[in-house]
Design a protein around this motif. Structure first.
Motif, PDB file in Angstrom:
ATOM      1  N   SER A 116      -8.283  -4.823  -8.650  1.00  0.00           N
ATOM      2  CA  SER A 116      -7.877  -3.458  -8.300  1.00  0.00           C
ATOM      3  C   SER A 116      -6.491  -3.120  -8.827  1.00  0.00           C
ATOM      4  CB  SER A 116      -7.911  -3.266  -6.781  1.00  0.00           C
ATOM      5  OG  SER A 116      -7.024  -4.165  -6.146  1.00  0.00           O
ATOM      6  N   PRO A 126     -15.224  -1.733  -3.777  1.00  0.00           N
ATOM      7  CA  PRO A 126     -14.998  -3.122  -4.176  1.00  0.00           C
ATOM      8  C   PRO A 126     -16.292  -3.922  -4.143  1.00  0.00           C
ATOM      9  CG  PRO A 126     -14.345  -2.813  -1.897  1.00  0.00           C
ATOM     10  CD  PRO A 126     -14.753  -1.456  -2.407  1.00  0.00           C
ATOM     11  N   SER A 167     -15.936   3.264  -7.298  1.00  0.00           N
ATOM     12  CA  SER A 167     -14.607   2.806  -6.880  1.00  0.00           C
ATOM     13  C   SER A 167     -14.676   1.777  -5.758  1.00  0.00           C
ATOM     14  CB  SER A 167     -13.765   4.005  -6.418  1.00  0.00           C
ATOM     15  OG  SER A 167     -14.376   4.654  -5.314  1.00  0.00           O
TER      16      SER A 167
END
Length: 296
Positions: free
Chosen positions: A39, A33, A31
């Motif tokens: 996103s 970045p 999860s």
């Protein structure tokens, strides 16, 4: 009495656990970045597998080639029982609920995504899913099917072939003079745009050294313009074992970012990736994200 008071003053593990469950979402592997994933498309991308319509592969967008290959256990509690929308070339084709597994093993030692299933069934032919409400689906009309895009079908096919040829100025001269054919091609519409996405291919059928050239491109036309303009293209050429081919799975409108996106696979002989080709601004489409490689 002092001991009893001290025990009552110390926060218990049960209270801490309850606070965490109420205040924080469970951690999900991949999860983080940094891979280019949009996103606004949600925490996960779900793919139909070649087995039953309810069997899925759970693509974790934050993992790279190296981190996926090095991960032996996936933390997926944050994805448990999330509702998902199912898409294919027809647009939105259904909804379901994702049930996840903690591991995905491969007896051949190949790299694979964790597996899951859709609870409550799924329509046959769906290709990709996102968390419910993250996107709406856009219908992809095949330009190769008779009468699929109206009376201008032949003109569109001719445009695709001409456009592919115009994008080969720096290509291998050995392909020069060989005509292209349309391997796949679609058109989709929005209130403001008409968008073409197609892949054209030509082949050198030499028995000792067969080769192919693939041109994937996207062109768009605003309602006030008479012609399409090419705003993205990608070329792949070489022998079959090293060639990158593509498959167009779905066209989406991402709700939060208001971006258009096309979900595409990038396939090789023994595996591949999946990516998002996204309209990041007027006249500009980019592959903003590619997943980690899976396969052998």
């Amino acid at each position: 009495m002092f001991v009893i008071a001290s025990c009552r003053d110390r926060p218990s593990d049960a209270i801490d656990s309850t606070a965490i469950n109420r205040g924080l979402s469970p951690v999900v592997t991949g999860s983080q970045p940094g891979t280019g994933w949009d996103s606004t498309a949600g925490p996960v991308l779900v793919l139909a597998t070649s087995r039953a319509p309810t069997n899925v592969a759970i693509v974790l967008p934050g993992l790279t080639d190296s981190t996926l290959a090095a991960t032996s256990r996936f933390e997926l509690r944050g994805l448990a029982n999330i509702p998902v929308d199912l898409f294919n070339s027809s647009g939105l084709v259904g909804s379901s609920v994702l049930r996840v597994s903690s591991q995905q093993s491969d007896s051949a030692g190949c790299v694979a995504w964790p597996a899951g299933e859709l609870v409550g069934g799924a329509p046959p032919g769906w290709r990709v899913a996102l968390e419910k409400g993250r996107a709406s689906g856009l219908r992809l009309d095949s330009i190769a099917a008779p009468n699929s895009v109206g009376s201008d079908s032949s003109a569109i096919v001719a445009y695709v072939l001409k456009a592919a040829l115009s994008l080969t100025t720096a290509s291998d001269s050995s392909f020069r003079g060989i005509p292209f054919t349309v391997r796949q091609g679609y058109r989709f519409e929005t209130p403001a745009l008409s968008v073409l996405i197609a892949e054209a291919v030509r082949k050198i059928n030499e028995e000792a050294n067969p080769r192919e050239e693939h041109i994937l491109f996207l062109a768009e036309r605003t309602r006030n313009l008479p012609e399409y303009r090419i705003v993205f293209h990608k070329r792949s050429a070489g022998a079959e074992e090293s060639l990158e081919t593509s498959e167009i799975l779905a066209a989406l409108h991402l709700t939060a970012s208001n971006h258009l996106a096309v979900v595409i696979t990038f396939d090789y002989e023994d595996g591949g990736k999946i990516g998002l080709l996204e309209r990041v601004s007027a006249d500009s489409w980019q592959v903003v994200w590619k997943s980690a490689y899976t396969g052998c």
